[in-house]
Design an enzyme around this catalytic site. Structure first.
Site, PDB file in Angstrom:
ATOM      1  N   ASP A 173       0.804  -1.230   0.000  1.00 36.89           N
ATOM      2  CA  ASP A 173       0.000   0.000   0.000  1.00 36.89           C
ATOM      3  C   ASP A 173       0.839   1.283   0.000  1.00 36.89           C
ATOM      4  O   ASP A 173       0.290   2.373   0.009  1.00 36.89           O
ATOM      5  CB  ASP A 173      -0.943   0.007   1.215  1.00 36.89           C
ATOM      6  CG  ASP A 173      -0.180   0.070   2.529  1.00 36.89           C
ATOM      7  OD1 ASP A 173       1.064   0.048   2.519  1.00 36.89           O
ATOM      8  OD2 ASP A 173      -0.836   0.136   3.581  1.00 36.89           O
ATOM      9  N   TYR A 268      10.525   4.511   1.692  1.00 37.03           N
ATOM     10  CA  TYR A 268      11.446   3.538   2.292  1.00 37.03           C
ATOM     11  C   TYR A 268      12.885   3.726   1.829  1.00 37.03           C
ATOM     12  O   TYR A 268      13.806   3.179   2.439  1.00 37.03           O
ATOM     13  CB  TYR A 268      10.983   2.102   2.004  1.00 37.03           C
ATOM     14  CG  TYR A 268       9.873   1.671   2.934  1.00 37.03           C
ATOM     15  CD1 TYR A 268      10.149   1.064   4.154  1.00 37.03           C
ATOM     16  CD2 TYR A 268       8.542   1.891   2.607  1.00 37.03           C
ATOM     17  CE1 TYR A 268       9.140   0.687   5.015  1.00 37.03           C
ATOM     18  CE2 TYR A 268       7.523   1.516   3.468  1.00 37.03           C
ATOM     19  CZ  TYR A 268       7.825   0.914   4.670  1.00 37.03           C
ATOM     20  OH  TYR A 268       6.822   0.546   5.530  1.00 37.03           O
TER      21      TYR A 268
HETATM   22  C1  G6P Z   1       3.303   0.738   5.041  1.00 38.14           C
HETATM   23  C2  G6P Z   1       3.940  -0.346   4.250  1.00 38.14           C
HETATM   24  C3  G6P Z   1       3.708  -1.687   4.872  1.00 38.14           C
HETATM   25  C4  G6P Z   1       4.164  -1.658   6.309  1.00 38.14           C
HETATM   26  C5  G6P Z   1       3.490  -0.548   7.059  1.00 38.14           C
HETATM   27  C6  G6P Z   1       4.100  -0.443   8.434  1.00 38.14           C
HETATM   28  O1  G6P Z   1       1.926   0.714   4.948  1.00 38.14           O
HETATM   29  O2  G6P Z   1       3.519  -0.398   2.923  1.00 38.14           O
HETATM   30  O3  G6P Z   1       4.402  -2.650   4.142  1.00 38.14           O
HETATM   31  O4  G6P Z   1       3.904  -2.885   6.948  1.00 38.14           O
HETATM   32  O5  G6P Z   1       3.672   0.663   6.401  1.00 38.14           O
HETATM   33  O6  G6P Z   1       3.362   0.419   9.191  1.00 38.14           O
HETATM   34  P1  G6P Z   1       3.463   0.420  10.756  1.00 38.14           P
HETATM   35  O7  G6P Z   1       2.446   1.401  11.153  1.00 38.14           O
HETATM   36  O8  G6P Z   1       3.184  -0.992  11.226  1.00 38.14           O
HETATM   37  O9  G6P Z   1       4.859   0.832  11.087  1.00 38.14           O
HETATM   38 MN    MN Z   2       4.485  -2.299   2.014  1.00 36.32          MN
END
Ligand code: G6P
Ligand code: MN
Length: 451
Positions: A173, A268
């Site tokens: 996402d 990222y």
């Molecule tokens: C985004 C990335 C995901 C990830 C998430 C982590 O949505 O696309 O791959 O797992 O962020 O978010 P968080 O809130 O768990 O750090």
């Molecule tokens: Mn992701």
């Protein structure tokens, strides 16, 4: 193609994301009719905590949809048309290790990037293959698995190697979250944007952002030079990624584009291009896993508890691009809509100067037989080189998992841009082997003393 209404199973039913995904399904029932929703998880207790919340979300919209909660794969997948996969092998406890072990060595500690992502990959590839085999055994023969499970690039590569014919579409996402932010900045709905993008998962670049045929990247560049990829009012842009660490992440698009303004990077990339700043801002005793456990997870569990006690469900989860996107993709698979989305797909010449068999993330038209990627052509040397190195690190990790090879794991860690030296790689890997005893396949040294 199969005829609606569909049977949909969510593997990883106990995830904090499940209520949001189900809410997205409910508001789209006209477009994506469902006969049954099944939650499947190997952690029965966790799933049973979340399930009443999910049931409430369903019943607020429909009395007819059958709702099943199970830890039995046969019950979960028999005759299913779609499986949404979102497993987290080792749960947040192991995410905490993925983040903290590298940090103790002064290296980026992250869920999907650097040593943390590699460690998570070693935990996830084989369970993902098990899930694919269960779906293959029980589900509709044309069933699609739409997979959010991380680390998605490594999982996708592992699946490509071990189950090349599986009907799995790996998605993330992050690009669509970035597009939502772009839309907010430009003052247009994200569905109006058509983007070009190339890369690997959590490692790519937007090269064009079209609105009604006009490239808005120049306008975005000006905004990003001031605010990063957020509107001035950060919280309004992104309710899902609104914790301070995420706000910082969106802001970090600015320093990256200050140096490399040509393309708009996936957030990222901060972990690979500015690891020192990232490490300097990370607290080795309190990482993102702690933030999530004390935030999103706690809030949802508390809401579930309160709902049980009072019958009133407090506002405790986000409904946003994460849920919307997986439903959009599933609809396009279900009805052969050929909608254009950024997904992971085998390269096969889409990016001419990356390996034919690499799993890349590019725009693709989603048909009922899977994604048809658009042709990207050649990418610049700088980006190609970064991509090649990351790809090699991830591919070696997959080979390490399949072959049980210590050397290949060490090569994967050493090649990762976030890891400065061989010594760092080895120290981190050896600590991670200990921490992952219950999850990783055994890694053997080919040249052990005395052999
Ligand atoms: C985004 C990335 C995901 C990830 C998430 C982590 O949505 O696309 O791959 O797992 O962020 O978010 P968080 O809130 O768990 O750090
Ligand atoms: Mn992701």
């Amino acid at each position: 193609m199969f005829t609606p209404p569909f049977i949909l199973s969510i593997a990883g039913g106990g995830s904090t994301y499940t209520p949001g995904i189900v809410k997205s399904l409910m508001v789209r029932l006209q477009d994506f009719p469902l006969a049954e929703i099944r939650l499947y998880d190997i952690d029965e207790a966790r799933q049973n905590t979340i399930a009443p919340v999910v049931e409430k979300v369903i019943r607020d919209h429909s009395q007819r949809i059958k709702f099943t909660v199970t830890s039995d794969p046969e019950v979960a997948f028999s005759g299913a048309h779609f499986v949404f996969a979102q497993m987290r092998v080792g749960q947040y406890k192991m995410r905490e290790q993925d983040e903290k072990i590298p940090l103790r060595h002064g290296v980026v500690g992250q869920e999907t990037c650097g040593p943390g992502g590699l460690a998570y990959g070693l935990r996830t590839i084989l369970p993902m293959v098990e899930l694919i085999d269960l779906v293959d055994r029980y589900a509709h023969e044309k069933a699609w698995i739409v997979n959010y499970s991380n680390p998605a690039a490594i999982v996708a590569e592992g699946v490509r190697r071990l189950r090349p014919n599986a009907r799995v579409l790996n998605i993330c996402d992050m690009p669509v979250a970035a597009m939502r932010n772009m839309g907010a900045i430009l003052g247009v709905d994200r569905h109006k944007l058509e983007v070009d993008y190339f890369g690997l998962n959590h490692f790519g670049w937007f090269t064009r952002v079209l609105v009604d045929g006009e490239d808005k990247l120049p306008e975005l560049r000006k905004h990003i030079a001031k605010f990063g990829l957020l509107t001035e009012d950060a919280a309004k842009t992104d309710p899902q990624h609104s914790d301070p660490s995420w706000v910082k992440t969106w802001r970090n698009i600015k320093p990256i584009m200050d140096n490399f303004p040509e393309y708009l990077p996936n957030p990222y990339l901060q972990y690979y291009l500015m690891p020192n700043q990232i490490v300097a801002h990370q607290n080795p005793d309190y990482t993102r896993a702690n933030e999530v456990m004390d935030g999103r997870e706690k809030k949802l569990f508390a809401a579930a508890e309160e709902y049980k006690r009072t019958g009133i469900l407090p506002d405790a989860f986000h409904v946003g691009v994460h849920g919307e996107f997986i439903v959009d993709v599933a609809r396009s698979l279900a009805f052969n809509l050929r909608s254009r989305h950024l997904v992971m797909v085998e390269n096969r010449g889409a990016i001419t100067n990356l390996p034919y068999d690499a799993v890349v993330e590019v725009p693709a038209y989603i048909t009922s037989e899977g994604p048809e990627p658009i042709r990207i052509g050649q990418v610049p040397l700088f980006h190609q080189t970064l991509l090649q190195q990351q790809l090699a690190s991830e591919q070696l990790l997959v080979e390490a998992t399949i072959e049980g090879s210590y050397e290949k794991a060490l090569q994967a860690f050493t090649l990762n841009r976030t890891v400065p030296t061989m010594e760092h790689a080895k120290a981190i890997l050896d600590e991670m082997i200990e921490a992952n005893r219950d999850y990783w396949p055994a890694l053997q040294k080919a040249w052990q003393d005395g052999e």
